[in-house]
Motif scaffolding. Sequence first.
Motif, PDB file in Angstrom:
ATOM      1  N   CYS A 130       0.809  -1.225   0.000  1.00 26.62           N
ATOM      2  CA  CYS A 130       0.000   0.000   0.000  1.00 26.62           C
ATOM      3  C   CYS A 130       0.841   1.274   0.000  1.00 26.62           C
ATOM      4  N   ILE A 131       2.161   1.142  -0.081  1.00 22.55           N
ATOM      5  CA  ILE A 131       3.041   2.312  -0.027  1.00 22.55           C
ATOM      6  C   ILE A 131       3.620   2.594  -1.408  1.00 22.55           C
ATOM      7  N   PHE A 132       3.356   3.794  -1.919  1.00 26.49           N
ATOM      8  CA  PHE A 132       3.936   4.250  -3.177  1.00 26.49           C
ATOM      9  C   PHE A 132       5.204   5.059  -2.900  1.00 26.49           C
ATOM     10  N   MET A 133       6.091   5.091  -3.895  1.00 26.15           N
ATOM     11  CA  MET A 133       7.281   5.929  -3.776  1.00 26.15           C
ATOM     12  C   MET A 133       6.858   7.386  -3.723  1.00 26.15           C
ATOM     13  N   PRO A 134       7.100   8.095  -2.583  1.00 22.30           N
ATOM     14  CA  PRO A 134       6.674   9.493  -2.483  1.00 22.30           C
ATOM     15  C   PRO A 134       7.330  10.356  -3.558  1.00 22.30           C
ATOM     16  N   ALA A 135       6.549  11.212  -4.180  1.00 21.16           N
ATOM     17  CA  ALA A 135       7.057  12.045  -5.274  1.00 21.16           C
ATOM     18  C   ALA A 135       8.070  13.079  -4.790  1.00 21.16           C
ATOM     19  N   ASN A 136       8.038  13.408  -3.492  1.00 17.34           N
ATOM     20  CA  ASN A 136       8.917  14.457  -2.974  1.00 17.34           C
ATOM     21  C   ASN A 136      10.195  13.912  -2.354  1.00 17.34           C
ATOM     22  N   VAL A 137      10.544  12.663  -2.662  1.00 10.46           N
ATOM     23  CA  VAL A 137      11.764  12.051  -2.120  1.00 10.46           C
ATOM     24  C   VAL A 137      12.737  11.802  -3.272  1.00 10.46           C
ATOM     25  N   PRO A 138      13.755  12.654  -3.435  1.00  6.22           N
ATOM     26  CA  PRO A 138      14.712  12.484  -4.530  1.00  6.22           C
ATOM     27  C   PRO A 138      15.521  11.193  -4.379  1.00  6.22           C
ATOM     28  N   VAL A 139      16.143  10.781  -5.451  1.00  5.71           N
ATOM     29  CA  VAL A 139      16.977   9.582  -5.447  1.00  5.71           C
ATOM     30  C   VAL A 139      18.081   9.729  -4.396  1.00  5.71           C
ATOM     31  N   GLY A 140      18.302   8.678  -3.605  1.00  6.02           N
ATOM     32  CA  GLY A 140      19.352   8.682  -2.600  1.00  6.02           C
ATOM     33  C   GLY A 140      18.943   9.277  -1.269  1.00  6.02           C
ATOM     34  N   THR A 141      17.649   9.589  -1.107  1.00 12.27           N
ATOM     35  CA  THR A 141      17.169  10.166   0.153  1.00 12.27           C
ATOM     36  C   THR A 141      15.968   9.373   0.659  1.00 12.27           C
ATOM     37  N   TRP A 142      15.539   9.667   1.882  1.00 15.20           N
ATOM     38  CA  TRP A 142      14.473   8.913   2.537  1.00 15.20           C
ATOM     39  C   TRP A 142      13.492   9.853   3.228  1.00 15.20           C
ATOM     40  N   VAL A 143      12.354   9.283   3.611  1.00 13.51           N
ATOM     41  CA  VAL A 143      11.375   9.995   4.415  1.00 13.51           C
ATOM     42  C   VAL A 143      10.808   9.001   5.418  1.00 13.51           C
ATOM     43  N   GLU A 144      10.536   9.440   6.650  1.00 18.71           N
ATOM     44  CA  GLU A 144       9.910   8.558   7.625  1.00 18.71           C
ATOM     45  C   GLU A 144       8.397   8.593   7.431  1.00 18.71           C
ATOM     46  N   LEU A 145       7.791   7.417   7.374  1.00 17.84           N
ATOM     47  CA  LEU A 145       6.354   7.331   7.166  1.00 17.84           C
ATOM     48  C   LEU A 145       5.598   7.794   8.400  1.00 17.84           C
ATOM     49  N   GLN A 146       4.437   8.388   8.161  1.00 19.26           N
ATOM     50  CA  GLN A 146       3.593   8.874   9.243  1.00 19.26           C
ATOM     51  C   GLN A 146       2.828   7.711   9.876  1.00 19.26           C
ATOM     52  N   GLN A 147       2.218   7.981  11.033  1.00 17.76           N
ATOM     53  CA  GLN A 147       1.522   6.937  11.772  1.00 17.76           C
ATOM     54  C   GLN A 147       0.463   6.239  10.930  1.00 17.76           C
ATOM     55  N   ARG A 148      -0.291   7.002  10.144  1.00 13.69           N
ATOM     56  CA  ARG A 148      -1.353   6.406   9.323  1.00 13.69           C
ATOM     57  C   ARG A 148      -0.780   5.395   8.332  1.00 13.69           C
ATOM     58  N   GLU A 149       0.343   5.731   7.700  1.00 15.73           N
ATOM     59  CA  GLU A 149       0.948   4.832   6.718  1.00 15.73           C
ATOM     60  C   GLU A 149       1.525   3.588   7.391  1.00 15.73           C
ATOM     61  N   VAL A 150       2.112   3.775   8.576  1.00 12.74           N
ATOM     62  CA  VAL A 150       2.640   2.641   9.329  1.00 12.74           C
ATOM     63  C   VAL A 150       1.496   1.700   9.725  1.00 12.74           C
ATOM     64  N   ASN A 151       0.381   2.282  10.132  1.00 10.33           N
ATOM     65  CA  ASN A 151      -0.804   1.474  10.466  1.00 10.33           C
ATOM     66  C   ASN A 151      -1.318   0.715   9.247  1.00 10.33           C
ATOM     67  N   ASP A 152      -1.301   1.363   8.082  1.00  6.60           N
ATOM     68  CA  ASP A 152      -1.770   0.714   6.861  1.00  6.60           C
ATOM     69  C   ASP A 152      -0.939  -0.538   6.551  1.00  6.60           C
ATOM     70  N   LEU A 153       0.376  -0.456   6.751  1.00  3.56           N
ATOM     71  CA  LEU A 153       1.240  -1.607   6.514  1.00  3.56           C
ATOM     72  C   LEU A 153       0.919  -2.746   7.482  1.00  3.56           C
ATOM     73  N   ALA A 154       0.711  -2.393   8.754  1.00  2.03           N
ATOM     74  CA  ALA A 154       0.368  -3.410   9.746  1.00  2.03           C
ATOM     75  C   ALA A 154      -0.957  -4.081   9.399  1.00  2.03           C
ATOM     76  N   ASP A 155      -1.944  -3.268   9.018  1.00  2.30           N
ATOM     77  CA  ASP A 155      -3.254  -3.814   8.646  1.00  2.30           C
ATOM     78  C   ASP A 155      -3.137  -4.742   7.434  1.00  2.30           C
TER      79      ASP A 155
END
Length: 280
Positions: A214-239
């Motif tokens: 359920c997680i798409f590559m965020p459009a605002n994350v350039p190559v070679g960088t990362w972003v921490e997922l928010q609580q809602r997205e983390v919950n979606d993965l668990a579900d």
Amino acid sequence: MNERIQKLLADAGIASRREAERWIADGRITVNGVKAQLGDRASREDMVRVDGRTVKLAEAGRTRRVLAYNKPVGEVCTRTDPDGRATVFDHLPHTRGERWINVGRLDINTSGLLLFTTDGELANKLMHPSSGVDREYAVRVRGDVDEAMIARLKEGVLLDDGLARFTDVQFFDGEGQNKWFHVVLMEGKNREVRRLWESQGVEVSRLKRVRYGCIFMPANVPVGTWVELQQREVNDLADLVGLERKVRRRLVGKEKERFQRVQKRQKVRQTAQRRRRAAR
């Protein structure tokens, strides 16, 4: 309550279950001063050590964090590389009392979305074929592709390690010999996307993962960088894999300051990348 040692270490984000099992077999883990054996159990109150260093288990598995990393071509999915190549762990933020576990792998010539988590059980569930988590890739191929070929790729092709297939193949862009497609897989065998296309006499010239479950590559994350997922997205993965929801661990003090410094360095790299692209 006593649990398998490898599960406790996975919950603590120290290692995946398989990696912890290898450590036990290699004699690297002790419980209350006694060398652990495969099948042994321990509690969160026991003194568990890895290579002589104590692992804090009291709060193990109470929280979870997830990063989405935009892997560039040229990085390998190992913590260290004997050949000195860059690894996907080089620019990740440090964690206290836990570590990042990569959810699956991408080969050195593949770019795109790579998830990391501090929760070994979540990583294991997301990777295991029984969970049925699909992965989507953008792939540029060189060669003639017709409807019959696409039908074969969706029906299944016998590769060296068994039957493999795409659950979906959609034309995206391009003309002539070079075309972009989006393809979906339900598992992550080694180089499976490339091998499927190559089985049809078609060459893959570029490959990028754009979605994991359920997680798409965020459009605002350039190559070679990362972003921490928010609580809602983390919950979606668990579900998605039927696990209990857990809160993100709140950073405080020096750990929060270190995290912010890494974020700042990352922004500097992003700015440098934009300038290089603009200069081309």
